[in-house]
Design an enzyme around this catalytic site. Structure first.
Site, PDB file in Angstrom:
ATOM      1  N   LYS A 152       0.407  -6.268  -4.327  1.00  0.00           N
ATOM      2  CA  LYS A 152       0.751  -5.066  -3.548  1.00  0.00           C
ATOM      3  C   LYS A 152       2.193  -5.185  -3.075  1.00  0.00           C
ATOM      4  O   LYS A 152       2.628  -6.271  -2.652  1.00  0.00           O
ATOM      5  CB  LYS A 152      -0.201  -4.976  -2.360  1.00  0.00           C
ATOM      6  CG  LYS A 152      -0.027  -3.755  -1.465  1.00  0.00           C
ATOM      7  CD  LYS A 152      -1.148  -3.722  -0.431  1.00  0.00           C
ATOM      8  CE  LYS A 152      -1.048  -2.483   0.457  1.00  0.00           C
ATOM      9  NZ  LYS A 152      -2.126  -2.414   1.432  1.00  0.00           N
ATOM     10  N   SER A 167      -4.740   1.777   1.866  1.00  0.00           N
ATOM     11  CA  SER A 167      -3.397   1.889   1.377  1.00  0.00           C
ATOM     12  C   SER A 167      -3.162   1.096   0.089  1.00  0.00           C
ATOM     13  O   SER A 167      -2.136   1.304  -0.568  1.00  0.00           O
ATOM     14  CB  SER A 167      -2.407   1.394   2.438  1.00  0.00           C
ATOM     15  OG  SER A 167      -2.684   0.065   2.778  1.00  0.00           O
ATOM     16  N   SER A 199      -7.960  -0.916   4.164  1.00  0.00           N
ATOM     17  CA  SER A 199      -7.060  -0.700   3.032  1.00  0.00           C
ATOM     18  C   SER A 199      -7.360  -1.478   1.772  1.00  0.00           C
ATOM     19  O   SER A 199      -6.747  -1.210   0.751  1.00  0.00           O
ATOM     20  CB  SER A 199      -5.621  -1.041   3.457  1.00  0.00           C
ATOM     21  OG  SER A 199      -5.228  -0.185   4.496  1.00  0.00           O
TER      22      SER A 199
END
Lengths: 494, 486
Positions: B79, B158, B182
């Site tokens: 990420k 997210s 997330s």
């Protein structure tokens, strides 16, 4: 604008001052990173690590040495230790603040509610301290005409912020407090406290009041020396009184002191009344200090300057003013502690005078003392047993410092033993009387005491000259008076 | 080989490479091709083609030394929230569009130490704030299990990019993060496994912070076993993070599935809802296998959401304060530093700015006690209540989300509506519990949904035991769901 204080009714107005003092702890590395804590006179942005420039994702690592020094300082200032204290973020935006927040201790500081004893003109004044907490220093901004630069060397250095209660009532009290604080910090070795290098900085909060009328509080910044602080307080006090006397209100604001005009002026930027949005620092756990930690790190109370001053006063009858002069200089302080018990009561005063006069003067010019306590004691013994005069003792001391010889060695080498033999002294006085007939005659015919005194002084000087300064002045004086009286009697009768 | 290389599990592919039955360069190439084929999904912000090739070659040069590593030459996506040395790290934000860190985050260094190859930095909601990956300054990410047309769905957020990367077979696992759901929520939307360990289990050093007291690094993979292999390399002591627990982390790969006699807490009123029947069926299956189901009461979820958004926004405000156009400059000009700052911060994503405003508001001296302090008190109460629940159960099982993935084009009339999507995941974050989401079914629209398992703080073992058991009892097939076509 200056204020004519003669015309102002300053009598009933009282002053209220509180201090926020920032002390740089003398740790080797910074508070939250292992970068060296060096920022003076070095290449900019050289002693930094990722934490000190606010790099993304970097987390603080608490420096345990800083905690220990903060703890020691709090204990020396008689603060109560919060055994669980915590860190918080104080938010404000300025280029020299790498994260635009400072890590400090707002909600639960390491120490609260303490005091320190100070003396002004031998009178004790206890200053109460509200709190002390750890926080980070910011970087330095350097402004030129066309651009501004930031140096992060100083960013992250450990500070201890010490806040007094707003109870100081004069500029003298403030200066005495700061001097005492400085001496204390140096004595316990938690800070070098050099104001010129910015290792001890003070912001002053000041207001005036009379009976029930309380003026607004003003903060003064940019005070870089004790002298500036004194001048700023005096100027502000007069300014406040003048405003209030005219029935106006003092504006609560932050002002800057101008060292060339000795006045304060309003800060042009809108920095006042910022909301710091304090928030607990989530990347640091609670700081736990145990009773065992306190026992282990506490500086013994007989090494704390204020306590030493009280002790010397009680035990040796030394006045605080004089005591403090000695305490402030570590070499003299230690020398006193090591030698005072070997000095007899009647010589104590003279000994203190010698320490403050000769020894301290040497240290001030040479920044060191090559004479050890044993050697000094030997010298003092020679002086107090009247083998040498005070003037000679001073000379011997200089020679000892320069050559490293002992007192006895110097005295022997210079042939300085004081002439205490009454017969020898008598001979010297007789010789002077014979070789200065004009002065003796003038003495006999003198009409005023003043003239007589002058002549005696001259004759004494001649005695000392002939004896190369080695005659015991007391004895010389005795015999000279006797001789002059004898001559005077003969003159009257003859 | 009948099976496409990219379809193997992490465990399988590493084993094949270690045995020399397939070349790591081939594996890497296949993944890079797959990334190229699926680029319309926009799962990656940066593809590390050159760097990953160099890394693979470097590992092969010392193959004798590296071969035994648990992630030997495995392409893993990361990420874009984790700082990777000399590889662009943007947090999906314009402000960091050209940011190349000079340091490596602990998490990525750990996986690299175990042989992983970082194949790319994945898309996300800017700075981790969002639940849909539509708040990215690099464009929305598309759920690989849906079409690319008007009906394109969100992968969740997210960590949407990480989930999409794993679900579209471009990497064998992905590093993600979880602050309010997330990792678990996008895992559920994309039909894969998402694991969130306890706060204080994995170092956050080098991870761009959103809400520091809630952020945790997490992992996404196509099976529980795969996720354990990666997690084992991520955990461990790190002196740079003072909030790390000193407890020795468990070896999750060694944990055996267990279900008999385990006490499972469930929330009655949630299971009564129609869309949560997949979880209900799962629980009944587990009961047949010997699990003991116990109804439990949890704190009010609406209060939890408000508490979470109060605290996380306050911390977001704080962590975002440093972006002032001077250090991470965006070429915005001004006559004073205030002006530059104002102009630069207008480049910040709207959702992030919203959180910053909320954060500043709740921390202001006027509101601090009523809002922020109160939220912290409630958080402490929630933590205590959940601690008490785990006295009588080993794990809590509940659905991960209230519904399937929604349309990218869905218009939330009110931002708070999107926040409510976090309802089911939020308690675990507030109470510092570990959590895992496992895919447990498909909706009528053929979209995957997931079930989460929570256990007590630092008790990842119980959670993984049961997760592995579920994997055996109700295996989930991702393949039947993939529907994107290029």
């Amino acid at each position: 604008m200056t204020y004519n204080t003669d015309q102002l009714q300053t009598n009933n107005w009282k002053l209220k001052v509180g201090l926020e003092v920032h002390v740089q702890l003398n740790c080797k590395t910074k508070l939250f990173s292992s970068a060296p804590a060096i920022f003076d006179n070095v290449k900019p942005n050289h002693y930094i690590q990722l934490m000190d420039i606010g790099a993304l994702g970097i987390m603080p690592q608490l420096n345990s040495a800083a905690v220990i020094k903060a703890l020691q300082t709090c204990l020396a200032l008689n603060l109560k230790i919060n055994q669980s204290s915590s860190f918080d973020r104080k938010h404000y935006r300025y280029p020299d603040s790498p994260c635009n927040y400072q890590i400090t201790q707002h909600f639960m500081p390491i120490g609260v509610d303490g005091y320190i004893h100070t003396w002004i003109n031998n009178i004790k004044n206890t200053v109460r301290i509200q709190r002390a907490h750890l926080e980070c220093d910011a970087g330095k901004s350097i402004h030129t005409k066309s651009y501004s630069q930031i140096d992060y060397n100083r960013s992250g250095i450990a500070l201890l912020e010490i806040v007094t209660y707003p109870e100081l009532s004069s500029a003298d009290e403030v200066v005495a407090f700061l001097k005492t604080l400085r001496t204390t910090l140096k004595a316990i070795n938690t800070s070098d406290a050099n104001m010129e290098l910015g290792q001890l900085r003070a912001d002053v909060n000041i207001s005036v009041y009379k009976d029930t009328l309380q003026g607004a509080r003003v903060e003064i910044k940019n005070l870089n020396s004790l002298n500036s602080i004194k001048k700023a307080i005096e100027y502000e006090k007069d300014r406040h009184i003048a405003i209030l006397e005219q029935q106006n209100t003092v504006l609560s604001e932050t002002r800057l002191f101008n060292v060339s005009t000795n006045r304060t002026s309003s800060m042009r930027s809108k920095e006042t009344a910022a909301d710091y949005c304090y928030m607990p620092e989530p990347d640091l756990p609670t700081l736990n200090i145990t009773a065992k930690n306190i026992e282990e790190y506490k500086i013994p109370s007989n090494q704390i300057p204020s306590n030493i001053c009280e002790y010397w006063q009680k035990q040796y009858g030394i006045e605080p003013n004089e005591a403090w002069i000695m305490i402030e200089v570590p070499e003299v302080r230690q020398l006193f502690i090591d030698t005072i018990d070997q000095i007899s009561l009647e010589n104590r005063s003279a000994y203190v005078n010698f320490l403050i006069g000769e020894v301290l003067a040497y240290i001030n010019t040479h920044s060191c003392l090559p004479v050890r306590s044993a050697s000094l004691l030997e010298l003092m013994n020679c002086l107090f047993s009247q083998q040498i005069s005070l003037r000679q003792a001073k000379e011997v001391f200089s020679a000892m410092c320069a050559s490293g010889q002992s007192a006895k060695e110097v005295i022997k080498e210079k042939g300085m033993l004081q002439i205490n033999n009454p017969e020898t002294v008598k001979t010297i006085v007789d010789e002077v009387v014979i070789t200065c007939p004009d002065e003796v005659k003038a003495y006999l015919n003198a009409q005023s005491d003043a003239l007589r005194k002058n002549l005696v002084r001259f004759l004494m000087g001649q005695c000392m000259k002939i004896s190369s300064g080695q005659a015991n002045p007391k004895l010389v004086s005795q015999y000279l008076s006797l001789k002059l009286k004898q001559i005077s009697d003969e003159h009257k009768s003859g | 080989m009948t099976k496409k290389i990219t379809r193997f599990s992490l465990q399988e592919i590493v084993s094949l490479m270690q045995k020399g039955e397939v070349s790591p360069l081939t594996v890497l190439n296949e993944c890079l091709n797959e990334i190229y084929n699926t680029k319309l999904l926009n799962a990656y912000i940066t593809v590390c083609e050159k760097e990953s090739m160099q890394e693979a070659e470097k590992q092969l040069q010392e193959i004798g030394k590296n071969r035994h590593l648990s992630l030997f030459c495995a392409p893993i996506a990361v990420k874009d929230l984790f700082c990777t040395k000399d590889i662009r790290t943007t947090a999906a934000s314009n402000i960091l569009r050209n940011f190349y860190p000079s340091y490596e985050s602990t998490v990525t260094q750990n996986i690299k130490n175990h042989g992983a190859i970082i194949i790319g930095k994945t898309n996300m909601d800017a700075f981790g704030m969002g639940g849909s990956n539509t708040h990215s300054d690099f464009g929305a990410c598309i759920n690989p299990l849906t079409g690319l047309d008007k009906q394109a769905k969100v992968p969740g957020g997210s960590s949407g990019g990480s989930a999409a990367a794993v679900a579209s077979y471009t990497a064998y696992g992905a590093i993600s993060s979880d602050t309010g759901g997330s990792t678990r929520m996008p895992a559920a939307f994309c039909g894969i496994v998402g694991v969130m360990p306890s706060w204080g289990r994995i170092s956050r050093w080098g991870m761009i912070p959103y809400a520091s007291s809630l952020d945790r690094p997490g992992v996404m993979a196509r099976s529980v076993t795969d996720s354990c292999i990666i997690l084992d390399t991520m955990m461990g002591q790190d002196y740079c993070d003072m909030t790390l627990s000193s407890l020795t982390p468990p070896k999750l790969s060694d944990i055996k599935p267990a279900i008999k006699g385990k006490r499972i807490g469930f929330i009655e009123h949630i299971l009564l809802e129609e869309e949560n029947k997949h979880t209900k069926h799962l629980l009944l299956k587990l009961q047949k296998e010997g699990a003991i189901l116990c109804p439990i009461q949890v704190p009010d979820l609406d209060t939890a959401i408000a508490t979470y958004y109060t605290i996380s926004s306050a911390e977001a405000f704080s962590n975002m304060n440093r972006y002032d156009g001077i250090r991470y400059h965006t070429n915005r000009k001004g006559h004073t530093t205030d002006e530059i700052c104002y102009n630069a911060r207008n480049d910040i994503n709207i959702e992030v700015r919203r959180r910053i405003a909320i954060g500043a508001y709740v921390l202001s001296s006027k509101n601090h006690d009523d809002l922020y302090l109160k939220a912290r008190k409630i958080r402490n109460e929630i933590t205590s209540k959940l601690d008490a629940i785990f006295q009588s159960v080993d794990v809590v099982i509940l659905p991960t989300t209230r519904r399937e993935a929604f349309n990218i084009s869905h218009n939330f009339c009110n931002p708070v509506e999107l926040y409510a999507e976090d309802k089911l995941t939020i308690l675990a974050n507030l109470a510092n519990l570990p959590g895992i989401s496992i895919p447990t079914g498909y909706t009528d629209n053929k979209l995957p949904i997931g079930t989460q398992i929570w256990s007590k703080t630092f008790d990842e073992v119980s959670m993984i035991e049961i997760a592995k058991a579920i994997e055996l009892i109700c295996p989930f097939s991702l393949n039947s769901g993939l529907r994107y076509d290029i």
